[in-house]
Design an enzyme around this catalytic site. Structure first.
Site, PDB file in Angstrom:
ATOM      1  N   HIS A 112       0.865  -1.174   0.000  1.00  0.00           N
ATOM      2  CA  HIS A 112       0.000   0.000   0.000  1.00  0.00           C
ATOM      3  C   HIS A 112       0.903   1.226   0.000  1.00  0.00           C
ATOM      4  O   HIS A 112       1.902   1.281   0.716  1.00  0.00           O
ATOM      5  CB  HIS A 112      -0.922   0.017   1.220  1.00  0.00           C
ATOM      6  CG  HIS A 112      -1.872   1.176   1.195  1.00  0.00           C
ATOM      7  ND1 HIS A 112      -2.983   1.201   0.373  1.00  0.00           N
ATOM      8  CD2 HIS A 112      -1.854   2.352   1.839  1.00  0.00           C
ATOM      9  CE1 HIS A 112      -3.610   2.341   0.548  1.00  0.00           C
ATOM     10  NE2 HIS A 112      -2.944   3.056   1.430  1.00  0.00           N
ATOM     11  N   ASN A 151      13.245   9.863  -8.760  1.00  0.00           N
ATOM     12  CA  ASN A 151      14.189  10.941  -9.040  1.00  0.00           C
ATOM     13  C   ASN A 151      13.754  12.212  -8.326  1.00  0.00           C
ATOM     14  O   ASN A 151      12.722  12.253  -7.669  1.00  0.00           O
ATOM     15  CB  ASN A 151      14.319  11.151 -10.547  1.00  0.00           C
ATOM     16  CG  ASN A 151      13.004  11.504 -11.202  1.00  0.00           C
ATOM     17  OD1 ASN A 151      12.023  11.790 -10.534  1.00  0.00           O
ATOM     18  ND2 ASN A 151      12.973  11.473 -12.513  1.00  0.00           N
TER      19      ASN A 151
END
Length: 172
Positions: free
Chosen positions: A79, A103
Site C-alpha cells: 500500500h 528521481n
C-alpha cells in the site's frame, strides 16, 4: 523466455498475500508492453491498463511497466508504494508499505537520474530513496529513513541519524 516465466511464477508463488501476488503479477505482465515483438506488445497492453486500474487506483501501488525489477521481489503490506519509471531494482529485494523510490525534480525543472538498487536490498516501511543514488548489494534501509547518498554493499541506514549525516553532506 521460458526461464523467465518460471522465475516469475516462483516469485509470485512466494510473494505472500494475495494482494502482493496480484501487484507483482500485473507488473510482470505489463512489462510485455515494452517488448519489441508486436504480439507480445499487444498481449501486454491489457495488463498495462489493469496495472493502472487495480494496482494504482485500488491498492495505491505505483510500479510503472518501464521500471526494471529483478526477479524475487517481495512486497509486504503493498500500500502506498511508489516507484519511478526509471528506477532499477536488483534481484531478491524486499519493499514494505509506504516505500518511495524516484528521481528529484529541481527548481529549474530538470530532473535527476533515478536510484539503482543492487541485489538483496531490504527497505523498511516508509523508507524513501531519492535522486541519482546507488544502493549496494545486501544493503538495509530502516523504516522512515530518507536516503539521498550512495550506500555501500551491506550498509545499514536507519532513522534520524542517517538523515542528519545526509543533511550535513557527510558520507554515511
Amino acid at each position: 523466455m521460458a526461464n523467465n516465466i518460471g522465475r516469475a511464477w516462483r516469485e509470485i508463488a512466494t510473494a505472500g498475500t494475495l494482494k502482493a501476488k496480484l501487484v507483482i503479477l500485473l507488473y510482470r505482465m505489463s512489462t510485455l508492453w515494452c517488448r519489441r515483438n508486436p504480439l507480445l506488445r499487444l498481449t501486454g497492453l491489457p495488463f498495462v491498463i489493469l496495472n493502472k486500474l487495480i494496482s494504482e487506483c485500488l491498492f495505491s501501488v505505483e510500479i510503472p511497466h518501464h521500471t526494471r525489477i529483478g526477479y524475487g521481489l517481495k512486497i509486504y503490506h503493498p500500500h502506498a508504494v511508489v516507484l519511478g519509471r526509471d528506477v532499477v531494482i536488483g534481484e531478491n529485494c524486499t519493499l514494505r508499505q509506504g516505500v518511495t523510490i524516484g528521481n528529484v525534480t529541481h527548481r529549474d525543472g530538470t530532473t535527476s537520474a533515478s536510484p539503482v538498487l543492487g541485489n538483496d536490498v531490504e527497505l523498511g516501511a516508509s523508507a524513501i530513496i531519492l535522486g541519482a543514488v546507488t544502493i549496494g548489494d545486501g544493503a538495509t534501509i530502516g523504516a522512515g529513513t530518507v536516503v539521498t547518498k550512495d550506500l555501500a554493499p551491506g550498509a545499514v541506514a536507519v532513522g534520524g541519524g542517517f538523515r542528519l549525516l545526509a543533511a550535513r553532506g557527510d558520507q554515511p
